[in-house]
Design an enzyme around this catalytic site. Sequence first.
Site, PDB file in Angstrom:
ATOM      1  N   TYR A 105     -14.909  -1.706   8.429  1.00  0.00           N
ATOM      2  CA  TYR A 105     -13.496  -1.322   8.581  1.00  0.00           C
ATOM      3  C   TYR A 105     -13.024  -1.560  10.019  1.00  0.00           C
ATOM      4  O   TYR A 105     -11.972  -2.174  10.244  1.00  0.00           O
ATOM      5  CB  TYR A 105     -13.351   0.155   8.190  1.00  0.00           C
ATOM      6  CG  TYR A 105     -11.993   0.759   8.423  1.00  0.00           C
ATOM      7  CD1 TYR A 105     -10.877   0.348   7.702  1.00  0.00           C
ATOM      8  CD2 TYR A 105     -11.822   1.785   9.361  1.00  0.00           C
ATOM      9  CE1 TYR A 105      -9.635   0.933   7.908  1.00  0.00           C
ATOM     10  CE2 TYR A 105     -10.592   2.377   9.564  1.00  0.00           C
ATOM     11  CZ  TYR A 105      -9.498   1.941   8.839  1.00  0.00           C
ATOM     12  OH  TYR A 105      -8.262   2.523   9.044  1.00  0.00           O
ATOM     13  N   ASP A 116      -0.855  -7.278  -5.261  1.00  0.00           N
ATOM     14  CA  ASP A 116      -2.156  -7.280  -4.595  1.00  0.00           C
ATOM     15  C   ASP A 116      -2.007  -8.155  -3.354  1.00  0.00           C
ATOM     16  O   ASP A 116      -1.632  -9.329  -3.457  1.00  0.00           O
ATOM     17  CB  ASP A 116      -3.212  -7.857  -5.550  1.00  0.00           C
ATOM     18  CG  ASP A 116      -4.626  -7.723  -4.993  1.00  0.00           C
ATOM     19  OD1 ASP A 116      -4.806  -7.836  -3.758  1.00  0.00           O
ATOM     20  OD2 ASP A 116      -5.547  -7.509  -5.801  1.00  0.00           O
ATOM     21  N   GLY A 127       0.824  -1.216   0.000  1.00  0.00           N
ATOM     22  CA  GLY A 127       0.000   0.000   0.000  1.00  0.00           C
ATOM     23  C   GLY A 127       0.854   1.260   0.000  1.00  0.00           C
ATOM     24  O   GLY A 127       0.459   2.292   0.551  1.00  0.00           O
ATOM     25  N   ASP A 186       2.177  -1.786  -4.484  1.00  0.00           N
ATOM     26  CA  ASP A 186       0.775  -1.345  -4.420  1.00  0.00           C
ATOM     27  C   ASP A 186       0.042  -2.035  -5.562  1.00  0.00           C
ATOM     28  O   ASP A 186       0.674  -2.664  -6.412  1.00  0.00           O
ATOM     29  CB  ASP A 186       0.675   0.191  -4.535  1.00  0.00           C
ATOM     30  CG  ASP A 186      -0.583   0.745  -3.843  1.00  0.00           C
ATOM     31  OD1 ASP A 186      -1.690   0.334  -4.225  1.00  0.00           O
ATOM     32  OD2 ASP A 186      -0.444   1.556  -2.928  1.00  0.00           O
ATOM     33  N   ILE A 187      -1.287  -1.868  -5.609  1.00  0.00           N
ATOM     34  CA  ILE A 187      -2.009  -2.469  -6.746  1.00  0.00           C
ATOM     35  C   ILE A 187      -1.892  -1.618  -8.001  1.00  0.00           C
ATOM     36  O   ILE A 187      -2.206  -2.078  -9.080  1.00  0.00           O
ATOM     37  CB  ILE A 187      -3.520  -2.721  -6.459  1.00  0.00           C
ATOM     38  CG1 ILE A 187      -4.114  -1.576  -5.663  1.00  0.00           C
ATOM     39  CG2 ILE A 187      -3.734  -4.058  -5.793  1.00  0.00           C
ATOM     40  CD1 ILE A 187      -5.605  -1.664  -5.533  1.00  0.00           C
ATOM     41  N   GLY A 194      -0.352   4.968  -0.967  1.00  0.00           N
ATOM     42  CA  GLY A 194      -1.442   5.624  -0.247  1.00  0.00           C
ATOM     43  C   GLY A 194      -0.999   6.843   0.535  1.00  0.00           C
ATOM     44  O   GLY A 194       0.163   7.273   0.464  1.00  0.00           O
ATOM     45  N   GLN A 195      -1.952   7.402   1.287  1.00  0.00           N
ATOM     46  CA  GLN A 195      -1.666   8.644   2.021  1.00  0.00           C
ATOM     47  C   GLN A 195      -0.451   8.472   2.931  1.00  0.00           C
ATOM     48  O   GLN A 195       0.450   9.310   2.940  1.00  0.00           O
ATOM     49  CB  GLN A 195      -2.886   9.059   2.867  1.00  0.00           C
ATOM     50  CG  GLN A 195      -2.685  10.391   3.587  1.00  0.00           C
ATOM     51  CD  GLN A 195      -3.725  10.660   4.674  1.00  0.00           C
ATOM     52  OE1 GLN A 195      -4.556   9.810   5.002  1.00  0.00           O
ATOM     53  NE2 GLN A 195      -3.667  11.850   5.243  1.00  0.00           N
ATOM     54  N   LYS A 219     -10.230  -4.173  11.572  1.00  0.00           N
ATOM     55  CA  LYS A 219      -9.058  -3.704  12.333  1.00  0.00           C
ATOM     56  C   LYS A 219      -8.965  -4.408  13.690  1.00  0.00           C
ATOM     57  O   LYS A 219      -7.861  -4.715  14.154  1.00  0.00           O
ATOM     58  CB  LYS A 219      -9.106  -2.181  12.501  1.00  0.00           C
ATOM     59  CG  LYS A 219      -8.809  -1.433  11.214  1.00  0.00           C
ATOM     60  CD  LYS A 219      -7.359  -1.633  10.776  1.00  0.00           C
ATOM     61  CE  LYS A 219      -7.021  -0.993   9.470  1.00  0.00           C
ATOM     62  NZ  LYS A 219      -5.640  -1.293   9.039  1.00  0.00           N
TER      63      LYS A 219
HETATM   64  P1  NAD Z   1      -4.873   4.837   1.644  1.00  0.00           P
HETATM   65  O1  NAD Z   1      -6.252   4.429   1.249  1.00  0.00           O
HETATM   66  O2  NAD Z   1      -4.437   6.218   1.364  1.00  0.00           O
HETATM   67  O3  NAD Z   1      -3.814   3.846   1.004  1.00  0.00           O
HETATM   68  C1  NAD Z   1      -4.020   2.471   0.967  1.00  0.00           C
HETATM   69  C2  NAD Z   1      -3.244   1.918  -0.200  1.00  0.00           C
HETATM   70  O4  NAD Z   1      -3.551   0.522  -0.279  1.00  0.00           O
HETATM   71  C3  NAD Z   1      -3.650   2.541  -1.547  1.00  0.00           C
HETATM   72  O5  NAD Z   1      -2.515   3.051  -2.211  1.00  0.00           O
HETATM   73  C4  NAD Z   1      -4.286   1.390  -2.315  1.00  0.00           C
HETATM   74  O6  NAD Z   1      -4.026   1.415  -3.700  1.00  0.00           O
HETATM   75  C5  NAD Z   1      -3.646   0.182  -1.640  1.00  0.00           C
HETATM   76  N1  NAD Z   1      -4.441  -1.024  -1.778  1.00  0.00           N
HETATM   77  C6  NAD Z   1      -5.793  -1.155  -1.768  1.00  0.00           C
HETATM   78  N2  NAD Z   1      -6.139  -2.430  -1.981  1.00  0.00           N
HETATM   79  C7  NAD Z   1      -4.990  -3.136  -2.145  1.00  0.00           C
HETATM   80  C8  NAD Z   1      -4.701  -4.493  -2.405  1.00  0.00           C
HETATM   81  N3  NAD Z   1      -5.664  -5.401  -2.559  1.00  0.00           N
HETATM   82  N4  NAD Z   1      -3.401  -4.856  -2.485  1.00  0.00           N
HETATM   83  C9  NAD Z   1      -2.406  -3.947  -2.349  1.00  0.00           C
HETATM   84  N5  NAD Z   1      -2.627  -2.635  -2.112  1.00  0.00           N
HETATM   85  C10 NAD Z   1      -3.911  -2.238  -2.016  1.00  0.00           C
HETATM   86  O7  NAD Z   1      -4.722   4.490   3.200  1.00  0.00           O
HETATM   87  P2  NAD Z   1      -3.714   5.125   4.248  1.00  0.00           P
HETATM   88  O8  NAD Z   1      -4.401   6.261   4.875  1.00  0.00           O
HETATM   89  O9  NAD Z   1      -2.380   5.299   3.666  1.00  0.00           O
HETATM   90  O10 NAD Z   1      -3.711   3.963   5.328  1.00  0.00           O
HETATM   91  C11 NAD Z   1      -2.603   3.099   5.546  1.00  0.00           C
HETATM   92  C12 NAD Z   1      -2.918   2.250   6.764  1.00  0.00           C
HETATM   93  O11 NAD Z   1      -3.120   3.097   7.901  1.00  0.00           O
HETATM   94  C13 NAD Z   1      -4.190   1.405   6.635  1.00  0.00           C
HETATM   95  O12 NAD Z   1      -4.008   0.203   7.326  1.00  0.00           O
HETATM   96  C14 NAD Z   1      -5.217   2.246   7.363  1.00  0.00           C
HETATM   97  O13 NAD Z   1      -6.262   1.452   7.873  1.00  0.00           O
HETATM   98  C15 NAD Z   1      -4.376   2.829   8.472  1.00  0.00           C
HETATM   99  N6  NAD Z   1      -4.951   4.043   9.049  1.00  0.00           N
HETATM  100  C16 NAD Z   1      -4.998   5.186   8.321  1.00  0.00           C
HETATM  101  C17 NAD Z   1      -5.528   6.329   8.899  1.00  0.00           C
HETATM  102  C18 NAD Z   1      -5.602   7.627   8.152  1.00  0.00           C
HETATM  103  O14 NAD Z   1      -6.201   8.589   8.663  1.00  0.00           O
HETATM  104  N7  NAD Z   1      -5.010   7.737   6.973  1.00  0.00           N
HETATM  105  C19 NAD Z   1      -6.019   6.290  10.204  1.00  0.00           C
HETATM  106  C20 NAD Z   1      -5.997   5.093  10.893  1.00  0.00           C
HETATM  107  C21 NAD Z   1      -5.424   3.969  10.314  1.00  0.00           C
HETATM  108  N1  SER Z   2      -8.787   7.820   8.901  1.00  0.00           N
HETATM  109  C1  SER Z   2      -9.404   6.537   8.945  1.00  0.00           C
HETATM  110  C2  SER Z   2     -10.783   6.584   8.402  1.00  0.00           C
HETATM  111  O1  SER Z   2     -11.400   7.607   8.565  1.00  0.00           O
HETATM  112  C3  SER Z   2      -9.437   6.023  10.370  1.00  0.00           C
HETATM  113  O2  SER Z   2      -8.827   4.806  10.403  1.00  0.00           O
HETATM  114  O3  SER Z   2     -11.233   5.615   7.873  1.00  0.00           O
END
Ligand code: NAD
Ligand code: SER
Length: 317
Positions: free
Chosen positions: A143, A53, A8, A34-35, A11-12, A147
């Site tokens: 979700y 994936d 991933g 990433d995918i 992602g963000q 988790k």
């Molecule tokens: P995001 O959605 O920005 O990024 C997730 C990435 O996963 C994306 O680039 C997507 O293309 C990739 N992805 C989706 N399906 C996939 C698959 N089948 N195989 C491989 N890659 C795949 O999410 P994020 O905000 O970067 O979150 C990263 C982690 O942090 C996650 O576990 C999320 O639950 C956790 N998290 C994020 C936040 C937040 O506010 N951003 C808060 C709490 C927890």
């Molecule tokens: N930022 C995330 C969401 O809103 C919390 O895990 O889904």
Amino acid sequence: MQRVLVTGAGGQIGSELTPALRKRHGTSNVIATDIRRPDGASPGTEGPFEIADVRDRERIRSLVGDLRIDTIYHMAAILSATGEANPQLAWDVNVGGWANVLEVARERSVGRVFCPSSIAVFGPETPRDPAPQLTVLRPTTMYGLTKVTGELVGDYYVHRYGLDVRGLRYPGIISSETPPGGGTTDYAVDIFYQAIQSGRYTCFVRPDTVLPMMYMPDCIKATLALMDADFKRLSHHCDYNVAGMSFSAEELAAEIKRLIPSFACEYAPDFRQAIADSWPKSLDDRLARDEWDWRPSFDLSTMTDDMVKRLRKRFGK
Ligand code: NAD
Ligand code: SER
């Protein structure tokens, strides 16, 4: 030197964690996956990248084996709002993908694995201000459910197989580089982009909605600090509460108005309000402070100053 795999990575969080890891371990030792391939403008695109994936265990197995991976940061997931639109996908990616990563890590004796958890593990029956470390975990979103499962199965691999698995319950993460991917806390990022670009924002949660949040530099700092911590100091593994700041949507809008006096924010709550209402207002992170010396660097004002400065520069405003 560690050999690191990031799932991933586009992602963000992955897009900012990957360059931080490359700075520590060397660009060629950190494999982003990433995918889909991130576009060239994203941070972290300068080093090795593989399409993977996480639902495909064979692919993860061959990458870990062929590339001699000893550390995994598992960031691939489906977030809360997207997860409510497609609960089966959220289950398959978040639970199935994590099970694949854990199994491959066990088979290949990977040294250390990180998987983020979330404030979404809490539900309406959890004490809200603050949410304790050990408490009722009865989330109402798919979700959140994935988790909680992820935390428990990660802990199982620690106790059953001796795998070194670690994880944090991230608050909503605020950042200026890569937009968030379908979460409920996304309003706290969107509001900055809209304030800079158009001077107006329609917020999808009520003005009095208070949630725990964290600025990206603290998110990276917490992640690396937990991964660096001495295993012997850790009484928990996959579920550390970690706090940055807590504020209401209207407090955030007022902070932005401090820097952009013409900014106007309206409120039109949608289905994400119910998700936000099921999450706590703040987190008790004393365990993280005691066991691996966690301290956040940013509060609401310093985060707002930095976000506005960065986005103004980016958009030439
Ligand atoms: P995001 O959605 O920005 O990024 C997730 C990435 O996963 C994306 O680039 C997507 O293309 C990739 N992805 C989706 N399906 C996939 C698959 N089948 N195989 C491989 N890659 C795949 O999410 P994020 O905000 O970067 O979150 C990263 C982690 O942090 C996650 O576990 C999320 O639950 C956790 N998290 C994020 C936040 C937040 O506010 N951003 C808060 C709490 C927890
Ligand atoms: N930022 C995330 C969401 O809103 C919390 O895990 O889904």
